[in-house]
Design a protein around this motif. Structure first.
Motif, short mmCIF file in Angstrom:
data_model
loop_
_atom_site.label_atom_id
_atom_site.label_comp_id
_atom_site.label_asym_id
_atom_site.label_seq_id
_atom_site.Cartn_x
_atom_site.Cartn_y
_atom_site.Cartn_z
N MET A 17 -4.69 -0.91 -23.74
CA MET A 17 -3.96 -0.56 -22.51
C MET A 17 -3.69 -1.80 -21.66
SD MET A 17 -7.00 1.10 -20.27
CE MET A 17 -7.54 0.14 -18.89
N THR A 18 -2.77 -1.62 -20.71
CA THR A 18 -2.57 -2.62 -19.66
C THR A 18 -2.60 -1.90 -18.33
OG1 THR A 18 -0.15 -2.42 -19.68
CG2 THR A 18 -1.11 -4.11 -21.12
N VAL A 19 -2.94 -2.64 -17.29
CA VAL A 19 -2.91 -2.11 -15.93
C VAL A 19 -2.00 -3.03 -15.13
CG1 VAL A 19 -4.25 -1.55 -13.87
CG2 VAL A 19 -5.26 -1.21 -16.14
N ARG A 20 -1.09 -2.41 -14.38
CA ARG A 20 -0.17 -3.21 -13.57
C ARG A 20 -0.12 -2.67 -12.15
NH1 ARG A 20 4.78 -0.08 -13.62
NH2 ARG A 20 4.73 1.29 -15.43
N GLU A 21 0.28 -3.56 -11.23
CA GLU A 21 0.53 -3.18 -9.85
C GLU A 21 2.01 -3.38 -9.57
OE1 GLU A 21 -1.94 -5.44 -7.21
OE2 GLU A 21 -3.67 -4.17 -7.57
N ASP A 22 2.64 -2.36 -9.02
CA ASP A 22 4.06 -2.41 -8.69
C ASP A 22 4.25 -2.19 -7.19
OD1 ASP A 22 4.38 -2.58 -11.42
OD2 ASP A 22 5.41 -0.64 -11.64
N PRO A 23 4.70 -3.22 -6.46
CA PRO A 23 5.09 -2.95 -5.08
C PRO A 23 6.38 -2.12 -5.08
CG PRO A 23 5.43 -5.27 -5.64
CD PRO A 23 4.82 -4.60 -6.83
N ILE A 24 6.47 -1.16 -4.17
CA ILE A 24 7.61 -0.23 -4.15
C ILE A 24 8.14 -0.05 -2.72
CG2 ILE A 24 6.90 1.01 -6.23
CD1 ILE A 24 6.35 2.82 -3.04
N ARG A 25 9.38 0.45 -2.66
CA ARG A 25 9.96 0.88 -1.39
C ARG A 25 10.38 2.34 -1.57
NH1 ARG A 25 12.19 -3.13 0.90
NH2 ARG A 25 13.73 -3.58 -0.67
N ARG A 26 9.93 3.17 -0.62
CA ARG A 26 10.27 4.60 -0.65
C ARG A 26 11.65 4.82 -0.05
NH1 ARG A 26 5.22 3.89 1.32
NH2 ARG A 26 3.53 4.46 -0.10
N ALA A 27 12.16 6.02 -0.22
CA ALA A 27 13.50 6.37 0.27
C ALA A 27 13.62 6.18 1.78
CB ALA A 27 13.85 7.81 -0.12
N ASP A 28 12.52 6.33 2.53
CA ASP A 28 12.57 6.18 3.98
C ASP A 28 12.44 4.72 4.43
OD1 ASP A 28 9.88 5.58 3.68
OD2 ASP A 28 9.17 7.24 4.93
N GLY A 29 12.33 3.80 3.44
CA GLY A 29 12.25 2.38 3.76
C GLY A 29 10.85 1.81 3.82
N THR A 30 9.84 2.66 3.86
CA THR A 30 8.47 2.15 3.89
C THR A 30 8.09 1.60 2.52
OG1 THR A 30 7.53 4.32 3.38
CG2 THR A 30 7.77 3.76 5.72
N THR A 31 7.11 0.70 2.53
CA THR A 31 6.68 0.09 1.27
C THR A 31 5.29 0.59 0.90
OG1 THR A 31 5.80 -1.84 2.43
CG2 THR A 31 8.08 -1.99 1.62
#
Length: 180
Positions: A17-31
């Motif tokens: 397996m691998t484990v990753r971290e993904d920074p994201i932005r939601r539809a309302d603009g928050t991260t």
């Protein structure tokens, strides 16, 4: 799309397996951030001989206990393998059984809130016995036949708790109910 992926960083990897971290932005603009466990897709096999089901029992390290479940697994070294071939290989490796007939019953998502892994469920019938070909990590595995009624009783008593096995059995019941 409700979520935009802003990047991705692998934080851990091993042969399974691998484990990753993904920074994201939601539809309302928050991260925010998602931690994702990436594992290859797996095959789960329900070996059925009349009213008997074949299960395997092995020690599950994260739980610290032995558990009964249907044969299941992934290809070595996170490789991709055609689902029916993977199912036949897992069945042979873990139980020694060879299926004369494999029917795909459906798709399962293991833990979609944290993992990308998906599994294909197969019904194996017209079975012949042979020798198992277990991987080194599976040397403590046992395999046995159980009457369907006993399997259901084991689920009801909390002796079988593997979510994939229980969900796969539901797919089997739906498949059987759809037959004319």
């Amino acid at each position: 799309m409700n979520v935009e992926t802003l990047g991705s960083r692998e934080v851990y990897a091993n042969p399974w397996m691998t484990v990753r971290e993904d920074p994201i932005r939601r539809a309302d603009g928050t991260t925010g951030i998602y931690g994702v466990v990436d594992k290859p897709d797996y095959a789960l096999v329900i070996p059925l001989d009349g009213e008997r089901l074949r299960l395997v029992e092995q020690y599950r390290y994260p739980l610290g206990m032995r558990r009964w479940e249907f044969p299941q697994g992934t290809a070595p070294e996170r490789a991709d393998e055609e689902p029916a071939a993977l199912a036949a290989r897992e069945l042979r490796e873990e139980t020694g059984l060879r299926a004369g007939r494999l029917v795909e019953l459906g798709l399962l998502d293991v833990a979609p809130g944290m993992s990308s892994q998906r599994g294909r469920v197969f019904l194996a019938t017209h079975l012949t016995e042979g020798f198992h070909e277990r991987e080194h990590e599976e040397q403590d595995m046992r395999s046995a036949w159980f009457p369907r009624a006993e399997f259901e009783a084991m689920v009801a008593r909390g002796e079988i708790t593997d979510a994939q096995s229980i969900a796969a059995y539901t797919l089997l019941l739906l498949h059987e109910n759809a037959q004319p």
